[in-house]
Motif scaffolding. Structure first.
Motif, PDB file in Angstrom:
ATOM      1  N   GLY A  16       2.764  14.311 -13.006  1.00  0.00           N
ATOM      2  CA  GLY A  16       3.820  15.315 -13.058  1.00  0.00           C
ATOM      3  C   GLY A  16       5.023  15.046 -12.188  1.00  0.00           C
ATOM      4  O   GLY A  16       5.953  15.817 -12.160  1.00  0.00           O
ATOM      5  N   GLN A  17       5.049  13.954 -11.458  1.00  0.00           N
ATOM      6  CA  GLN A  17       6.165  13.667 -10.558  1.00  0.00           C
ATOM      7  C   GLN A  17       6.918  12.448 -11.065  1.00  0.00           C
ATOM      8  O   GLN A  17       6.337  11.400 -11.259  1.00  0.00           O
ATOM      9  N   SER A  18       8.213  12.588 -11.304  1.00  0.00           N
ATOM     10  CA  SER A  18       9.021  11.425 -11.646  1.00  0.00           C
ATOM     11  C   SER A  18      10.095  11.278 -10.574  1.00  0.00           C
ATOM     12  O   SER A  18      10.611  12.268 -10.057  1.00  0.00           O
ATOM     13  N   PHE A  19      10.383  10.041 -10.250  1.00  0.00           N
ATOM     14  CA  PHE A  19      11.347   9.760  -9.195  1.00  0.00           C
ATOM     15  C   PHE A  19      12.607   9.172  -9.796  1.00  0.00           C
ATOM     16  O   PHE A  19      12.560   8.143 -10.468  1.00  0.00           O
ATOM     17  N   ASP A  20      13.733   9.824  -9.571  1.00  0.00           N
ATOM     18  CA  ASP A  20      15.017   9.326 -10.009  1.00  0.00           C
ATOM     19  C   ASP A  20      15.357   8.067  -9.211  1.00  0.00           C
ATOM     20  O   ASP A  20      14.961   7.945  -8.048  1.00  0.00           O
ATOM     21  N   LEU A  21      16.098   7.146  -9.802  1.00  0.00           N
ATOM     22  CA  LEU A  21      16.463   5.901  -9.113  1.00  0.00           C
ATOM     23  C   LEU A  21      17.236   6.143  -7.825  1.00  0.00           C
ATOM     24  O   LEU A  21      17.120   5.374  -6.877  1.00  0.00           O
TER      25      LEU A  21
END
Length: 109
Positions: A16-21
């Motif tokens: 559930g966690q996505s990291f933006d660049l």
């Protein structure tokens, strides 16, 4: 050399966690406390102790693929070892016309 899938134990994403660049990552582990992490995560924490780094900068510094770094950061976040500064959504940024007027006003000084 360790294969990327071995570093992440075969995982390709986080729960559930996505990291933006451009998300800014800061270590928040108290000094003298060693978190229960692997060598790659320890290297990431060492880099982030000096100051916030973007996800892209971390991937470049540790020489690992971006997907692997995102999985490792997800583990660190779950362990409360890092703090993530999210980028401002474009809808909340000031209007381009206002910024142009500010620049023109500064030039006029």
């Amino acid at each position: 050399m360790v294969r990327p899938y071995a570093v992440t134990r075969g995982r390709t994403g986080t729960a559930g966690q996505s990291f933006d660049l451009i998300a800014q990552i800061t270590a928040q582990v108290p000094a003298g406390v060693e978190p229960p992490v692997g060598p790659e995560q320890a290297e990431i924490l060492d880099l982030c102790r000096a100051g916030p780094l973007s996800v892209a900068e971390i991937a470049a510094e540790v020489d690992l693929p971006l997907g692997v770094v995102r999985v490792l950061l997800g583990d660190l976040l779950d362990a409360s070892c890092i703090r993530v500064g999210r980028p401002v959504p474009p809808a909340l940024l000031p209007d381009e016309q206002i910024l142009r007027e500010v620049i023109n006003g500064l030039r006029a000084l």
